[in-house]
Design an enzyme around this catalytic site. Structure first.
Site, PDB file in Angstrom:
ATOM      1  N   HIS A 182      15.147  18.693  45.188  1.00 19.31           N
ATOM      2  CA  HIS A 182      15.135  17.966  46.463  1.00 19.31           C
ATOM      3  C   HIS A 182      14.361  18.752  47.520  1.00 19.31           C
ATOM      4  O   HIS A 182      13.582  18.188  48.290  1.00 19.31           O
ATOM      5  CB  HIS A 182      16.562  17.742  46.960  1.00 19.31           C
ATOM      6  CG  HIS A 182      17.218  16.512  46.422  1.00 19.31           C
ATOM      7  ND1 HIS A 182      16.602  15.270  46.433  1.00 19.31           N
ATOM      8  CD2 HIS A 182      18.446  16.315  45.869  1.00 19.31           C
ATOM      9  CE1 HIS A 182      17.426  14.369  45.906  1.00 19.31           C
ATOM     10  NE2 HIS A 182      18.544  14.978  45.559  1.00 19.31           N
ATOM     11  N   GLU A 192      19.247  20.134  43.160  1.00 22.61           N
ATOM     12  CA  GLU A 192      19.186  20.367  44.611  1.00 22.61           C
ATOM     13  C   GLU A 192      17.921  21.124  45.004  1.00 22.61           C
ATOM     14  O   GLU A 192      17.305  20.832  46.040  1.00 22.61           O
ATOM     15  CB  GLU A 192      20.430  21.119  45.082  1.00 22.61           C
ATOM     16  CG  GLU A 192      21.752  20.415  44.783  1.00 22.61           C
ATOM     17  CD  GLU A 192      21.803  18.988  45.302  1.00 22.61           C
ATOM     18  OE1 GLU A 192      21.092  18.686  46.296  1.00 22.61           O
ATOM     19  OE2 GLU A 192      22.528  18.169  44.729  1.00 22.61           O
ATOM     20  N   GLU A 251      16.756  10.325  44.214  1.00 23.69           N
ATOM     21  CA  GLU A 251      17.765  10.901  43.312  1.00 23.69           C
ATOM     22  C   GLU A 251      17.250  10.886  41.871  1.00 23.69           C
ATOM     23  O   GLU A 251      17.399  11.861  41.133  1.00 23.69           O
ATOM     24  CB  GLU A 251      19.077  10.113  43.414  1.00 23.69           C
ATOM     25  CG  GLU A 251      19.849  10.337  44.701  1.00 23.69           C
ATOM     26  CD  GLU A 251      20.252  11.785  44.892  1.00 23.69           C
ATOM     27  OE1 GLU A 251      20.626  12.459  43.919  1.00 23.69           O
ATOM     28  OE2 GLU A 251      20.169  12.261  46.045  1.00 23.69           O
TER      29      GLU A 251
END
Length: 292
Positions: free
Chosen positions: A149, A146, A221
């Site tokens: 990201h 995360e 992803e």
């Protein structure tokens, strides 16, 4: 070496996909005005104006809106969930970004997501199910994913992609309505083949735009997985986390459908065709991680 090759490859793929998406949006705009009056530049300008305006509006949306949609509660300090708090701080430090805000979602299904259009506005949310089912190394791997990201500006990119999909839908609908009421306009100066191509493009453009958006999401992803390994140097932990999370059939009840694509794994547990899936197949992600 494999890890860095994957990172570079995924970055290149993202550039090509996004560039193709922008060209596609311009082509849809051009097709609209070609059908109407045989010229393309007005439609391209319309696409640029609508795309830029809609994108700016969406980029200004607050992180708090996304967190409220998913019923997430902010963790203000490390007195609660100490290991999770430390994991977020450690991964942010390794990634060299400001510490993201931390949120907890009270839901027994394990999952997580990140939001924020820049590292300075980053936030990470995890479910209580993730804390209950994963060990410390696996949680750290998910947090690294995360944080990656956020560092890679993936939320900004996905927001732009959503905006462009919306713009294509608006332009397509507007063009079809105008074409219907104008009975196709003057076709004397239009090439028959180009006319058919433009009409087909306008009709199928919303579907194609959605497929491109999902391709961007899947590619990012893979990039976040590889970047997480760069941060933790522990691909096995992230692979095991993904195995546990994908092995749970229970959906995240608190998840908003509008934000499902930003979760670590599909929170709604939908079984859709790969072209319309926002997440790569878990088996493929796990295979790539173990190959690192």
């Amino acid at each position: 070496m494999i890890m860095y090759k994957q990172i570079e490859r995924n970055k290149r793929h993202s550039v090509f996909i996004v560039a193709g998406f922008i060209i596609f949006v311009l082509a849809v705009g051009a097709a609209i005005t070609y059908l109407m009056n045989g010229e393309i530049f007005t439609g391209m300008i319309l696409a640029v104006v609508l795309g830029g305006t809609y994108t700016m509006m969406m980029l200004m949306s607050s992180t708090n809106v996304v967190m409220r949609m998913n019923h997430a509660q902010e963790v203000k300090d490390g007195s609660q969930h100490r290991r999770l708090w430390d994991a977020v701080g450690n991964m942010a430090m390794v990634a060299r970004i400001p510490r993201p805000r931390l949120f907890i979602i009270k839901d027994s299904s394990p999952n997580a997501f990140a939001t924020g259009t820049s590292p300075e506005k980053g936030a990470v949310a995890v479910t209580t199910g993730l804390l209950d089912r994963l060990n410390h190394e696996e949680i750290e791997g998910v947090i690294a994913h995360e944080v990656a990201h956020i560092r890679n500006y993936d939320i900004r990119l996905s927001t732009i992609a959503v905006a462009l999909v919306s713009v294509v839908a608006i332009i397509s609908d507007l063009g079809i309505r105008m074409l219907f009421f104008s009975r196709g306009g003057n076709n004397n100066n239009k090439h028959p083949i180009l006319l058919i191509f433009a009409l087909v493009l306008v009709i199928i453009s919303p579907l194609v735009a959605m497929m491109i958006r999902m391709a961007i999401s899947r590619n990012r992803e893979y990039l976040a997985d590889a970047s997480a390994v760069e941060l933790t140097r522990n691909p096995g932990a992230l692979a095991r986390a993904l195995e546990k999370i994908s092995g749970v059939s229970q959906p995240v009840r608190e998840a908003s459908g509008a934000s499902a694509s930003i979760y670590f794994s599909d929170p709604l547990k939908r079984k859709t065709a790969q072209l319309f899936s926002s997440h790569p197949p878990p088996k493929e992600r796990i295979k790539r991680l173990y190959n690192m």
